[in-house]
Design a protein around this motif. Structure first.
Motif, mmCIF file in Angstrom:
data_model
loop_
_atom_site.group_PDB
_atom_site.id
_atom_site.type_symbol
_atom_site.label_atom_id
_atom_site.label_comp_id
_atom_site.label_asym_id
_atom_site.label_seq_id
_atom_site.Cartn_x
_atom_site.Cartn_y
_atom_site.Cartn_z
ATOM 1 N N MET A 125 0.847 -1.191 0.000
ATOM 2 C CA MET A 125 0.000 0.000 0.000
ATOM 3 C C MET A 125 0.887 1.246 0.000
ATOM 4 N N PRO A 126 0.325 2.416 -0.363
ATOM 5 C CA PRO A 126 1.123 3.651 -0.355
ATOM 6 C C PRO A 126 1.686 3.994 1.015
ATOM 7 N N THR A 127 1.083 3.461 2.090
ATOM 8 C CA THR A 127 1.571 3.745 3.442
ATOM 9 C C THR A 127 2.858 2.986 3.768
ATOM 10 N N TYR A 128 3.230 2.031 2.919
ATOM 11 C CA TYR A 128 4.467 1.275 3.160
ATOM 12 C C TYR A 128 5.672 2.208 3.056
ATOM 13 N N ARG A 129 6.588 2.072 4.014
ATOM 14 C CA ARG A 129 7.808 2.863 4.012
ATOM 15 C C ARG A 129 8.993 1.948 3.760
ATOM 16 N N ASP A 130 9.923 2.400 2.935
ATOM 17 C CA ASP A 130 11.100 1.597 2.641
ATOM 18 C C ASP A 130 11.807 1.214 3.937
ATOM 19 N N GLY A 131 12.128 -0.049 4.057
ATOM 20 C CA GLY A 131 12.767 -0.544 5.276
ATOM 21 C C GLY A 131 11.810 -1.259 6.207
ATOM 22 N N ASP A 132 10.488 -1.079 6.015
ATOM 23 C CA ASP A 132 9.511 -1.804 6.824
ATOM 24 C C ASP A 132 9.642 -3.305 6.557
ATOM 25 N N VAL A 133 9.379 -4.093 7.585
ATOM 26 C CA VAL A 133 9.415 -5.545 7.428
ATOM 27 C C VAL A 133 8.092 -6.142 7.886
ATOM 28 N N TRP A 134 7.812 -7.348 7.406
ATOM 29 C CA TRP A 134 6.623 -8.096 7.812
ATOM 30 C C TRP A 134 7.080 -9.323 8.580
ATOM 31 N N THR A 135 6.602 -9.477 9.788
ATOM 32 C CA THR A 135 6.977 -10.614 10.615
ATOM 33 C C THR A 135 5.782 -11.519 10.841
ATOM 34 N N VAL A 136 5.954 -12.796 10.545
ATOM 35 C CA VAL A 136 4.899 -13.766 10.777
ATOM 36 C C VAL A 136 4.855 -14.091 12.257
ATOM 37 N N ARG A 137 3.653 -14.326 12.766
ATOM 38 C CA ARG A 137 3.461 -14.602 14.186
ATOM 39 C C ARG A 137 4.446 -15.654 14.686
ATOM 40 N N ASN A 138 4.874 -15.486 15.930
ATOM 41 C CA ASN A 138 5.841 -16.366 16.598
ATOM 42 C C ASN A 138 7.243 -16.221 16.031
ATOM 43 N N GLY A 139 7.447 -15.210 15.150
ATOM 44 C CA GLY A 139 8.780 -14.963 14.630
ATOM 45 C C GLY A 139 9.328 -16.066 13.755
ATOM 46 N N GLN A 140 8.458 -16.833 13.129
ATOM 47 C CA GLN A 140 8.912 -17.938 12.284
ATOM 48 C C GLN A 140 9.858 -17.444 11.204
ATOM 49 N N PHE A 141 9.494 -16.344 10.574
ATOM 50 C CA PHE A 141 10.415 -15.673 9.655
ATOM 51 C C PHE A 141 9.956 -14.236 9.437
ATOM 52 N N THR A 142 10.864 -13.446 8.920
ATOM 53 C CA THR A 142 10.595 -12.035 8.650
ATOM 54 C C THR A 142 10.832 -11.759 7.173
ATOM 55 N N GLU A 180 11.397 -8.948 4.183
ATOM 56 C CA GLU A 180 11.733 -7.595 3.780
ATOM 57 C C GLU A 180 11.122 -7.374 2.397
ATOM 58 N N PRO A 181 9.959 -6.750 2.318
ATOM 59 C CA PRO A 181 9.270 -6.622 1.034
ATOM 60 C C PRO A 181 10.108 -5.860 0.000
ATOM 61 N N GLN A 182 10.091 -6.358 -1.207
ATOM 62 C CA GLN A 182 10.700 -5.667 -2.342
ATOM 63 C C GLN A 182 9.547 -5.206 -3.247
ATOM 64 N N PRO A 183 9.052 -3.981 -3.038
ATOM 65 C CA PRO A 183 7.835 -3.544 -3.729
ATOM 66 C C PRO A 183 7.964 -3.589 -5.251
ATOM 67 N N VAL A 184 7.019 -4.290 -5.855
ATOM 68 C CA VAL A 184 6.904 -4.290 -7.315
ATOM 69 C C VAL A 184 5.687 -3.483 -7.753
ATOM 70 N N LEU A 185 4.739 -3.325 -6.835
ATOM 71 C CA LEU A 185 3.548 -2.508 -7.085
ATOM 72 C C LEU A 185 3.168 -1.789 -5.802
ATOM 73 N N ARG A 186 2.720 -0.553 -5.931
ATOM 74 C CA ARG A 186 2.142 0.197 -4.806
ATOM 75 C C ARG A 186 0.714 0.554 -5.206
ATOM 76 N N LEU A 187 -0.246 -0.012 -4.519
ATOM 77 C CA LEU A 187 -1.646 0.146 -4.895
ATOM 78 C C LEU A 187 -2.431 0.700 -3.715
ATOM 79 N N SER A 188 -3.396 1.562 -3.988
ATOM 80 C CA SER A 188 -4.104 2.275 -2.925
ATOM 81 C C SER A 188 -5.324 1.540 -2.389
ATOM 82 N N SER A 189 -5.662 0.395 -2.977
ATOM 83 C CA SER A 189 -6.827 -0.365 -2.527
ATOM 84 C C SER A 189 -6.415 -1.785 -2.187
ATOM 85 N N LEU A 190 -6.911 -2.285 -1.046
ATOM 86 C CA LEU A 190 -6.610 -3.666 -0.663
ATOM 87 C C LEU A 190 -7.188 -4.667 -1.658
ATOM 88 N N LEU A 191 -8.300 -4.314 -2.282
ATOM 89 C CA LEU A 191 -8.867 -5.204 -3.290
ATOM 90 C C LEU A 191 -7.955 -5.278 -4.515
#
Length: 263
Positions: free
Chosen positions: A157-174, A176-187
């Motif tokens: 989404m446009p709110t994503y900031r470079d350097g943000d990471v996504w962590t799966v619950r329990n820290g199984q893995f993290t 580091e998104p490499q944005p290929v598209l920035r879209l303003s709607s979740l749909l």
């Protein structure tokens, strides 16, 4: 009562009632005043009676403010179902991703996601959702544990900031998104990853059926639950239309899980 009539006579400068030893009689001026006010006072009495009757019957315009995504995927269906039970209510829904001021903007209720504590608004949590890290099966899911985040093509989404990471619950893995598209709607994000553009963090409510069919694969659950609340201004002397809509919304999700029916 006698004192108030006397005060009225004093204010008008005329005598309205002749007071006898055992009776009271209207003067000519009193009869004229009564004839001119009897109609309007009767209308006031009827209006008060109608208002009291309305306490038992939801009716009138109900203005609803709701986030764009919830409005797109659920509110139209819910509003139509509500009107089946309460045909005297006229719904006006506004879909905007902003915090409206219910009082200043004349809204009766608002749907909000994870609302902050507010001394003015009250309400109930009617459903919960959660974020799922997902992609199509052809996008390789990270394996094992690593000291550094996995780099994965992602739709953000446009709110994503470079350097943000996504962590799966329990820290199984993290991730580091490499944005290929920035879209303003979740749909739009959902449709993009369904076409193989990469991974994305999305509400389970809008991809649940795609996970069930295998069109998308879950890489794990992220963070805690997202709460959906229906808010209004006060519990005291709550209007029947607001009370009915709050109860209706809570009854739509008896298990507390926000799901979108498969069409």
């Amino acid at each position: 009562m006698s004192r108030r009539v006397a005060d009225l006579e004093e204010a008008l400068g005329i005598r309205l009632i002749e007071r006898g030893a055992h009776s009271l009689e209207l003067t000519e001026a009193g009869q004229l005043l009564l004839s001119r006010t009897e109609g309007p006072m009767h209308e006031v009495a009827e209006a008060v009676a109608a208002a009291r009757d309305g306490l038992a019957t939801p009716r009138g315009r109900l203005r609803i403010a709701a986030p764009l995504l919830f409005s797109q995927v659920a509110l139209g269906r819910l509003a139509a179902q509500f009107l089946v039970s309460y045909p005297e209510v006229q719904i006006e829904a506004v879909a905007e991703d902003r915090f409206v001021n219910l009082v200043d903007e004349h809204f009766d209720v608002a749907v909000r996601i994870n609302p902050h504590r507010d001394s003015v608004l009250v309400g109930r949590c009617f459903a919960k959702d959660r974020l799922v890290l997902a992609a199509v099966p052809s996008v390789q899911m990270p394996k094992g544990r690593r000291d550094k985040p996995f780099r994965v093509p992602a739709v953000v989404m446009p709110t994503y900031r470079d350097g943000d990471v996504w962590t799966v619950r329990n820290g199984q893995f993290t991730i580091e998104p490499q944005p290929v598209l920035r879209l303003s709607s979740l749909l739009m994000v959902r449709d993009a990853i369904a076409s193989g553009a990469g991974a994305a963090m999305l509400p389970q409510s809008i991809i649940g059926s795609m996970l069930e069919t295998g069109e998308l694969v879950s890489w794990g659950i992220a963070g805690g639950e997202t709460e959906l609340w229906i808010l209004h201004t006060s519990r005291r002397l709550q209007s029947p239309k607001v009370r009915a809509f709050v109860e209706f919304m809570c009854n739509q999700y008896p298990d507390g899980s926000f799901t979108i029916p498969v069409r």
